[in-house]
Design a protein around this motif. Sequence first.
Motif: not given
Ligand code: ADP
Length: 412
Positions: A46, A53, A341-342, A3, A28, A92, A312, A21, A23-25, A48-51
């Motif tokens: 998709q 953030l 996520a992971f 980051f 991101q 959320q 989430d 966190y 590293v960025p997904t 759960g991919s971290g949109k």
């Molecule tokens: P989306 O909107 O794509 O469905 P979210 O933004 O709700 O996904 O994120 C899904 C999960 O991933 C959340 O629990 C969030 O806290 C986690 N997350 C987001 N960015 C990261 C990151 N860089 N590293 C680890 N976890 C992350």
Amino acid sequence: MPFTRLGLRPELLDAIKALGYEVPTPIQEKSLPESMAGKDVIGSAQTGSGKTLAFTLPLLQRLLDDRDKDPHKGGPRVRALVLVPTRELATQVEKAVGELAKFSPVKCALIIGGASFTTQRDALRKGAEVVCATPGRLLDLLRSGDLHLRDVKVTVLDEADRMLDMGFMPDVRRIMKLLPASRQTLMFSATIPPEVERVVNEFMREPVRVEVDRPRSTATSVTQALFPVTEGQKGELLAAIVKSDGVDSVIVFTRTKARADYVAHCLDRRDIKCGVLHSDLSQKERDRAMEDFREGRCTILVATDLAARGIDVPEVSHVVNYDVPEHAEDYVHRIGRTGRAFAQGDAVTLVSFEEERLIPSIEAFTGQKIARKALDGFAYRVPPRLHSYEARPSSKFRIRRVIPRGGPRFRR
Ligand code: ADP
Ligand code: MG
């Protein structure tokens, strides 16, 4: 790439660190350089991919930079607007903004239906600069004059495809027209259907498109299975599944609100505690169900598609589809609840004989065959059909096969 290489402000880097966190997904990493440069961005990836953030960071960065230049000369003003389709999602996202703004003076107001109008008005008066809203209540506050959007610098449309499904596009258009032309617009969505594309053309300026994965693919860490069972034994099988080893937290999806209530009743009768989430419940009941589930006081949540979209809950170990979804897209969204996520996760779909016809289109949509399984030790009254079902061609669910001219060729 860490980051720290993105040029983020120290307040934000500290907040990211506090969240753990590292590293960025992928979404991101790909979208942040564009959005932080002030460009309009369409991001699809998709569930759960971290949109969240991916849009919260550039939004806060922009607000904090502006604050440095003009430390509140004109008094508190709404400078960023995040539009989302459901109350739960708004809650959320607001929480996510709060966590990231932990070391910054920026405040966020939640503007949603089903909650006190006056509280929300007060939050605005106290100087919230970010507004996270569902379209209906936002329009109410705009009409009453408690809120105006002329100072908005960044607008986000989250879950644009769901916004469309839920019939919010006319409201979204109405709101977009009230925003200053000079604003930055970010749009995030799992899929970009044509109607959403039209909104893009109307309201975004030379947007950069960032796509990660095929939006229709299912999260790869999710293991999927079909459990054939008669309709009459679904409740019993569900109870057995949720009691199995390794099943820690479960979201159970049903097609309708009435079915959600019925499933909750089935579990209740077997002394299995669960929460229910659908749109006929009061906001208070919905919040309570979500909170009990998040805090682990209740490990099973029964929900309809609409209510659960985008929510989430990181700890979900399993998703059970009590009903096979009518639309293959919904299948992908439902199982996106697990393996987020992971983390690892499992998705199980209960399939009655009547629902077999829906499976081929799901398998075609996701591009993968789903294994058929029977639950070990479960007293099936009718032996489950474990062989793959050859769909009888009916007019609606016909599977098209390409048969080469001169008849089918056979492999040796
Ligand atoms: P989306 O909107 O794509 O469905 P979210 O933004 O709700 O996904 O994120 C899904 C999960 O991933 C959340 O629990 C969030 O806290 C986690 N997350 C987001 N960015 C990261 C990151 N860089 N590293 C680890 N976890 C992350
Ligand atoms: Mg999201």
